[in-house]
Design an enzyme around this catalytic site. Structure first.
Site, PDB file in Angstrom:
ATOM      1  N   ALA A   1     -60.575  22.120  35.784  1.00  0.00           N
ATOM      2  CA  ALA A   1     -60.176  23.334  36.113  1.00  0.00           C
ATOM      3  C   ALA A   1     -59.051  23.713  36.894  1.00  0.00           C
ATOM      4  CB  ALA A   1     -61.607  24.192  36.470  1.00  0.00           C
ATOM      5  N   ALA A   2     -58.728  22.892  37.642  1.00  0.00           N
ATOM      6  CA  ALA A   2     -57.782  23.071  38.858  1.00  0.00           C
ATOM      7  C   ALA A   2     -56.466  22.546  38.352  1.00  0.00           C
ATOM      8  CB  ALA A   2     -57.961  22.742  40.168  1.00  0.00           C
TER       9      ALA A   2
ATOM     10  N   GLN B   1     -53.145  21.592  35.641  1.00  0.00           N
ATOM     11  CA  GLN B   1     -52.092  22.748  35.026  1.00  0.00           C
ATOM     12  C   GLN B   1     -52.565  23.142  33.570  1.00  0.00           C
ATOM     13  OE1 GLN B   1     -48.291  21.304  33.761  1.00  0.00           O
ATOM     14  NE2 GLN B   1     -49.048  19.227  32.832  1.00  0.00           N
ATOM     15  N   ILE B   2     -53.265  22.556  32.865  1.00  0.00           N
ATOM     16  CA  ILE B   2     -53.981  23.149  31.568  1.00  0.00           C
ATOM     17  C   ILE B   2     -54.853  24.152  32.084  1.00  0.00           C
ATOM     18  CG2 ILE B   2     -55.106  22.822  29.504  1.00  0.00           C
ATOM     19  CD1 ILE B   2     -53.708  20.212  28.969  1.00  0.00           C
ATOM     20  N   GLY B   3     -55.604  23.700  32.971  1.00  0.00           N
ATOM     21  CA  GLY B   3     -56.613  24.681  33.680  1.00  0.00           C
ATOM     22  C   GLY B   3     -56.169  26.079  33.771  1.00  0.00           C
TER      23      GLY B   3
ATOM     24  N   ARG C   1     -50.549  11.654  30.564  1.00  0.00           N
ATOM     25  CA  ARG C   1     -49.484  10.575  30.866  1.00  0.00           C
ATOM     26  C   ARG C   1     -48.290  10.799  31.434  1.00  0.00           C
ATOM     27  NH1 ARG C   1     -46.833   9.496  24.752  1.00  0.00           N
ATOM     28  NH2 ARG C   1     -46.696  11.930  24.055  1.00  0.00           N
TER      29      ARG C   1
ATOM     30  N   ARG D   1     -50.336   7.589  24.596  1.00  0.00           N
ATOM     31  CA  ARG D   1     -51.537   8.579  25.069  1.00  0.00           C
ATOM     32  C   ARG D   1     -52.698   7.362  24.996  1.00  0.00           C
ATOM     33  NH1 ARG D   1     -49.399  11.916  21.288  1.00  0.00           N
ATOM     34  NH2 ARG D   1     -48.498  14.112  22.194  1.00  0.00           N
TER      35      ARG D   1
ATOM     36  N   VAL E   1     -59.839  17.755  25.083  1.00  0.00           N
ATOM     37  CA  VAL E   1     -58.406  17.970  25.177  1.00  0.00           C
ATOM     38  C   VAL E   1     -57.871  16.750  25.817  1.00  0.00           C
ATOM     39  CG1 VAL E   1     -56.483  19.219  26.115  1.00  0.00           C
ATOM     40  CG2 VAL E   1     -58.557  20.562  25.315  1.00  0.00           C
TER      41      VAL E   1
ATOM     42  N   ASP F   1     -50.699  19.992  17.566  1.00  0.00           N
ATOM     43  CA  ASP F   1     -49.947  19.416  16.635  1.00  0.00           C
ATOM     44  C   ASP F   1     -49.610  20.196  15.358  1.00  0.00           C
ATOM     45  OD1 ASP F   1     -49.955  16.912  18.227  1.00  0.00           O
ATOM     46  OD2 ASP F   1     -52.174  16.721  17.571  1.00  0.00           O
TER      47      ASP F   1
ATOM     48  N   HIS G   1     -54.200  12.456  17.469  1.00  0.00           N
ATOM     49  CA  HIS G   1     -53.175  13.006  18.118  1.00  0.00           C
ATOM     50  C   HIS G   1     -52.710  11.957  18.692  1.00  0.00           C
ATOM     51  CE1 HIS G   1     -51.355  15.953  20.923  1.00  0.00           C
ATOM     52  NE2 HIS G   1     -52.010  15.341  21.706  1.00  0.00           N
TER      53      HIS G   1
HETATM   54  N1  LIG Z   1     -54.958  17.049  23.046  1.00  0.00           N
HETATM   55  C1  LIG Z   1     -53.780  17.672  23.388  1.00  0.00           C
HETATM   56  O1  LIG Z   1     -53.320  18.183  22.422  1.00  0.00           O
HETATM   57  C2  LIG Z   1     -53.258  17.544  24.856  1.00  0.00           C
HETATM   58  C3  LIG Z   1     -53.730  16.880  25.937  1.00  0.00           C
HETATM   59  N2  LIG Z   1     -53.489  16.872  27.152  1.00  0.00           N
HETATM   60  C4  LIG Z   1     -54.129  16.196  27.944  1.00  0.00           C
HETATM   61  O2  LIG Z   1     -55.003  16.984  28.846  1.00  0.00           O
HETATM   62  C5  LIG Z   1     -55.154  16.501  30.004  1.00  0.00           C
HETATM   63  C6  LIG Z   1     -55.005  17.196  31.175  1.00  0.00           C
HETATM   64  O3  LIG Z   1     -53.869  17.752  31.478  1.00  0.00           O
HETATM   65  P1  LIG Z   1     -53.127  18.447  32.542  1.00  0.00           P
HETATM   66  O4  LIG Z   1     -53.925  19.503  32.940  1.00  0.00           O
HETATM   67  O5  LIG Z   1     -51.952  18.569  32.287  1.00  0.00           O
HETATM   68  O6  LIG Z   1     -53.440  17.251  34.070  1.00  0.00           O
HETATM   69  P2  LIG Z   1     -53.527  17.525  35.316  1.00  0.00           P
HETATM   70  O7  LIG Z   1     -53.417  16.248  36.279  1.00  0.00           O
HETATM   71  O8  LIG Z   1     -52.787  18.752  35.872  1.00  0.00           O
HETATM   72  O9  LIG Z   1     -54.966  18.195  35.563  1.00  0.00           O
HETATM   73  C7  LIG Z   1     -56.223  17.396  35.173  1.00  0.00           C
HETATM   74  C8  LIG Z   1     -57.354  17.893  36.142  1.00  0.00           C
HETATM   75  O10 LIG Z   1     -58.323  17.061  35.877  1.00  0.00           O
HETATM   76  C9  LIG Z   1     -59.248  16.861  36.827  1.00  0.00           C
HETATM   77  N3  LIG Z   1     -59.968  15.820  36.665  1.00  0.00           N
HETATM   78  C10 LIG Z   1     -59.799  14.481  36.760  1.00  0.00           C
HETATM   79  N4  LIG Z   1     -60.754  13.682  36.224  1.00  0.00           N
HETATM   80  C11 LIG Z   1     -62.251  14.652  36.226  1.00  0.00           C
HETATM   81  C12 LIG Z   1     -63.478  14.487  35.971  1.00  0.00           C
HETATM   82  N5  LIG Z   1     -63.891  13.319  35.721  1.00  0.00           N
HETATM   83  N6  LIG Z   1     -64.043  15.705  35.898  1.00  0.00           N
HETATM   84  C13 LIG Z   1     -63.392  16.835  35.970  1.00  0.00           C
HETATM   85  N7  LIG Z   1     -62.162  17.117  36.435  1.00  0.00           N
HETATM   86  C14 LIG Z   1     -61.340  15.955  36.572  1.00  0.00           C
HETATM   87  C15 LIG Z   1     -57.927  16.519  37.873  1.00  0.00           C
HETATM   88  O11 LIG Z   1     -58.428  16.521  39.350  1.00  0.00           O
HETATM   89  C16 LIG Z   1     -57.034  17.589  37.713  1.00  0.00           C
HETATM   90  O12 LIG Z   1     -57.168  18.757  38.383  1.00  0.00           O
HETATM   91  C17 LIG Z   1     -54.387  15.225  30.009  1.00  0.00           C
HETATM   92  O13 LIG Z   1     -55.309  13.925  29.603  1.00  0.00           O
HETATM   93  C18 LIG Z   1     -53.486  15.229  29.173  1.00  0.00           C
HETATM   94  O14 LIG Z   1     -52.793  14.054  28.569  1.00  0.00           O
HETATM   95  C19 LIG Z   1     -52.325  17.327  27.292  1.00  0.00           C
HETATM   96  C20 LIG Z   1     -51.648  18.101  26.389  1.00  0.00           C
HETATM   97  C21 LIG Z   1     -52.022  18.347  25.078  1.00  0.00           C
HETATM   98  O1  LIG Z   2     -48.120  14.095  24.928  1.00  0.00           O
HETATM   99  C1  LIG Z   2     -48.610  14.035  26.031  1.00  0.00           C
HETATM  100  O2  LIG Z   2     -49.106  13.287  26.689  1.00  0.00           O
HETATM  101  C2  LIG Z   2     -49.650  15.307  26.148  1.00  0.00           C
HETATM  102  C3  LIG Z   2     -49.995  15.904  24.795  1.00  0.00           C
HETATM  103  O3  LIG Z   2     -51.158  15.270  24.395  1.00  0.00           O
HETATM  104  C4  LIG Z   2     -49.161  16.542  24.097  1.00  0.00           C
HETATM  105  O4  LIG Z   2     -48.282  17.373  24.687  1.00  0.00           O
HETATM  106  O5  LIG Z   2     -49.322  16.730  22.896  1.00  0.00           O
END
Ligand SMILES: NC(=O)C1=CN([C@@H]2O[C@H](COP(=O)(O)OP(=O)(O)OC[C@H]3O[C@@H](n4cnc5c(N)ncnc54)[C@H](O)[C@@H]3O)[C@@H](O)[C@H]2O)C=CC1
Ligand SMILES: O=C([O-])CC(=O)C(=O)O
Length: 328
Positions: free
Chosen positions: A13-14, A16-18, A95, A101, A132, A162, A190
């Protein structure tokens, strides 16, 4: 009379997506402008992430959202997921440039074992789960397999980003509005092997395939552009997609909860064997949604080019699944 609040758990939740997601959930963009929500927020139980989470919650408070009926900070999924109706599993490592991924599986995969077990133990029996965190399909598969007491169809993976990327590329190519494009989908994982498919798509009833009429563009421009968009964002921003990912998560959950009004959307769901995809593989399919349920669009013709693409993305997913079977 106002509706009873529902519980929405968000992990990471803290992150960047959060930060791009919580304010939109609290303002009613996900579950409707008449649906109060209680946010159950999970972060790593360490000082830094918990402090950052407190800061995000202060900002949520400062928005004075009328629909925000409560919020809680957690460091343990067993409390964060208590009675939750919706769970958005975002928390995991993103990543960096140059990584695929699937490389995240060894780091992130185990998170979804513990979280699947916690959902199994304490969440609402009707919980709708969206994974996600990457690699999203296989992490969702891990969570589903770790929660045998919950219906398997409650676990989904995010392919909506996507789908939305494909919509925008098709709109630009055909000079049409995204809102007018229907019946587009993205099959599979994905990852760059995903198969974005506009063969059935229409704009105001006209065939998109006929409008484009360019298989070379499909194979050499469209599919790589959509498939590698995540990497292109990382290259440009130095960070992976966040606002567009949060937007897709909202779209996915909104349509699942409130219905897609007959429109096709793409969801990563555990296969029931449709289109020859083995049962339980967490695969992107075209679905329609109604009354809180999704249904795969059946009977679509799969030509040789499409079958080859579907086989490739399926192979990647079954390989990922085999790679985590010792954990499950
Ligand atoms: N499926 C999709 O289309 C997409 C997926 N993603 C994925 O979403 C994920 C999060 O991305 P961001 O928010 O950019 O990363 P980020 O690094 O900014 O935030 C991730 C947060 O998750 C927390 N975290 C890590 N392990 C945890 C756990 N076990 N329990 C609770 N919190 C935990 C971290 O402390 C951090 O605050 C990444 O795996 C990224 O690759 C990102 C974009 C698209
Ligand atoms: O590409 C990444 O690692 C993050 C993600 O899943 C996306 O933007 O589709």
């Amino acid at each position: 009379m106002s509706k009873k609040p529902v519980r929405v758990a968000v992990t990471g939740a803290a992150g960047q997506i959060g930060y791009a997601l919580l304010f939109r959930i609290a303002s009613g963009e996900m579950l409707g402008k008449d649906q109060p929500v209680i946010l159950q927020l999970l972060e790593v139980p360490a000082e830094g992430p918990q402090k950052a989470l407190k800061g995000v919650m202060m900002e949520l408070e400062d928005c004075a959202f009328p629909l925000l009926a409560g919020m809680e900070a957690h460091g343990d999924p067993m409390t964060a997921f208590k009675d939750t109706d919706y769970a958005l599993l975002v928390g995991s490592m993103p990543r960096k440039a140059g990584m695929e991924r699937a490389e995240l599986l060894s780091i992130n995969g185990k998170i979804f074992i513990g979280q699947g077990k916690a959902l199994d133990a304490v969440a609402s029996r009707n919980v709708k789960v969206l994974v996600v965190g990457n690699p999203a399909n296989t992490n969702a598969y891990i969570a589903m397999k770790s929660a045998p007491g919950l219906p398997r169809e409650n676990f989904t993976a995010m392919l909506r980003l996507d789908h939305n990327r494909a919509l925008s590329q098709v709109a630009a190519k055909t000079g049409t509005a995204v809102a007018d494009i229907e019946k587009l989908t993205v099959w599979g994982n994905h990852s760059p092997t995903m198969y974005a498919d506009y063969r059935f798509a229409t704009v105001n009833g006209k065939s998109v395939k006929d409008m484009i009429n360019d298989q070379v563009w499909n194979a050499d421009t469209f599919l790589p552009t959509v498939g590698k968009r995540g990497a292109a964002i990382i290259e440009a921003r130095g960070l992976s997609s966040a606002a567009s990912a949060a937007n897709a998560a909202i779209d996915h959950m909104r349509d699942w909860a409130l219905g897609s009004n007959g429109k096709w959307v793409t969801m990563g769901i555990p296969s029931n064997g449709d289109y020859g995809i083995p049962k339980d593989v967490m695969f992107g399919f075209p679905v329609t949604t109604k009354d809180g349920k999704y249904e795969v669009v059946k009977g679509l013709e799969i030509d040789a080019f499409s079958q080859e693409r579907i086989d490739k993305t399926l192979k990647e997913l079954t390989d990922e699944q085999a790679g985590v079977s010792h954990l499950l």
